[in-house]
Design an enzyme around this catalytic site. Structure first.
Site, PDB file in Angstrom:
ATOM      1  N   HIS A 136      34.322  24.190   3.135  1.00 10.57           N
ATOM      2  CA  HIS A 136      35.760  24.124   3.429  1.00 10.57           C
ATOM      3  C   HIS A 136      36.223  25.414   4.123  1.00 10.57           C
ATOM      4  CE1 HIS A 136      40.047  23.110   2.410  1.00 10.57           C
ATOM      5  NE2 HIS A 136      40.135  24.433   2.436  1.00 10.57           N
ATOM      6  N   GLU A 137      35.826  26.552   3.574  1.00 13.38           N
ATOM      7  CA  GLU A 137      36.244  27.835   4.163  1.00 13.38           C
ATOM      8  C   GLU A 137      35.654  28.014   5.560  1.00 13.38           C
ATOM      9  OE1 GLU A 137      38.603  29.813   3.013  1.00 13.38           O
ATOM     10  OE2 GLU A 137      38.794  28.255   1.501  1.00 13.38           O
ATOM     11  N   HIS A 140      37.561  26.009   8.092  1.00  9.03           N
ATOM     12  CA  HIS A 140      38.765  26.699   8.575  1.00  9.03           C
ATOM     13  C   HIS A 140      38.397  27.615   9.739  1.00  9.03           C
ATOM     14  CE1 HIS A 140      42.021  25.648   5.917  1.00  9.03           C
ATOM     15  NE2 HIS A 140      41.430  26.062   4.814  1.00  9.03           N
TER      16      HIS A 140
HETATM   17 ZN   LIG Z   1      41.718  25.653   2.880  1.00  5.37          ZN
END
Ligand SMILES: [Zn+2]
Length: 267
Positions: A136-137, A140
């Site tokens: 997820h990171e 980004h």
């Molecule tokens: Zn996030």
């Protein structure tokens, strides 16, 4: 506020907008990827020097983070190559580090500079859930959400000047903005939450990347439920920037069939 919106629109229309190849969405982009990568390299080094970094030869947690990092970065390289978008990873030199801290946090700076805080591990509990957070990171970062957020903050706080001008004229403010943008505890103490759209994109691509890396995407649901429970009382910084709510869980359920295809394809 109205002025800011108009200004954002004007800048977007004139020059500062870029089409994101990964998401197909237009983003405000006042800072170039190579500029933020250069800045990230310096800030990452400073962060590591100021924190207790665990050695993966002696720490099982750090070794786990390294293993997940290697698997996810391989998966992403493969994903972008398949999509014909390898240029999005230009300048990426992956680094994965684990720091000892009670904070529930993890982040990825432009160029693939990742940090996991040990305080996150009691919430992730499993290697698969940790892989989902890291995915997820990283999503980004490769979706250039930080560049987008930093561009918006520069319009609001520095009048939309170009990054090199801002760095020369207001070096400290610009560095503070950068740290704030990437969710790294800064002196300013301000927190910028990711937008709903950025969160949805990071969840969607993060699930795909971690599934391709061999981690069961279904672990995302119980993880975010544990995260919500961990946030009762005094929410950690990570939850202030990544609100855990019913909308997120519903969207994760929607992405699950696609993510599972990537997961089973790798089995
Ligand atoms: Zn996030």
């Amino acid at each position: 506020m109205k002025k800011i919106i108009l200004l954002l629109l004007a800048i977007g229309l004139l020059a500062g907008c870029a089409l994101n190849l990964l998401t197909g969405r237009k983003q405000l982009s006042l800072v170039s990827e190579s500029e933020v990568q250069l800045m990230a390299t310096g800030q990452y080094k400073t962060f590591l020097a100021e924190n207790k970094v665990l050695n993966s030869a002696t720490s099982r947690d750090a070794a786990t983070v390294d293993r997940i990092g290697a698997r996810i970065s391989t998966a992403i390289t493969k994903y972008f190559a398949t999509q014909g978008e390898s240029s999005l990873l230009e300048g990426y030199k992956w680094e994965f580090n684990t720091v000892e801290s009670k904070d529930i946090n993890a982040w990825c700076m432009p160029g693939g500079k990742v940090v996991v805080y040990t305080g996150l591990l009691p919430v992730t509990k499993s290697e698969a859930a940790l892989a989902i957070v890291m995915g997820h990171e990283i999503a980004h970062s490769v979706a250039r959400h930080g560049n987008e957020r930093m561009s918006q903050a520069m319009v609001q706080q520095l009048g939309g000047m170009a990054l090199e001008v801002a760095l020369a004229q207001k070096p400290q403010e610009t560095r503070d903005l950068f740290m704030m943008t990437y969710g790294i505890g800064s002196e300013v103490g301000a927190i910028l939450p990711w937008s709903r759209q950025q969160e949805t994109e990071a969840d969607q691509y993060g699930l795909i990347f971690s599934a391709m890396a061999g981690y069961d995407p279904r672990e995302a649901i119980p993880f975010w439920q544990r995260m919500a429970a961990a946030g009762e009382g005094s929410p950690p910084e990570f939850l202030s920037t990544h609100p855990s709510d019913a909308t997120r869980l519903r969207k994760l359920e929607q992405f699950m069939p696609e993510a599972l295809k990537y997961y089973t394809a790798g089995k």
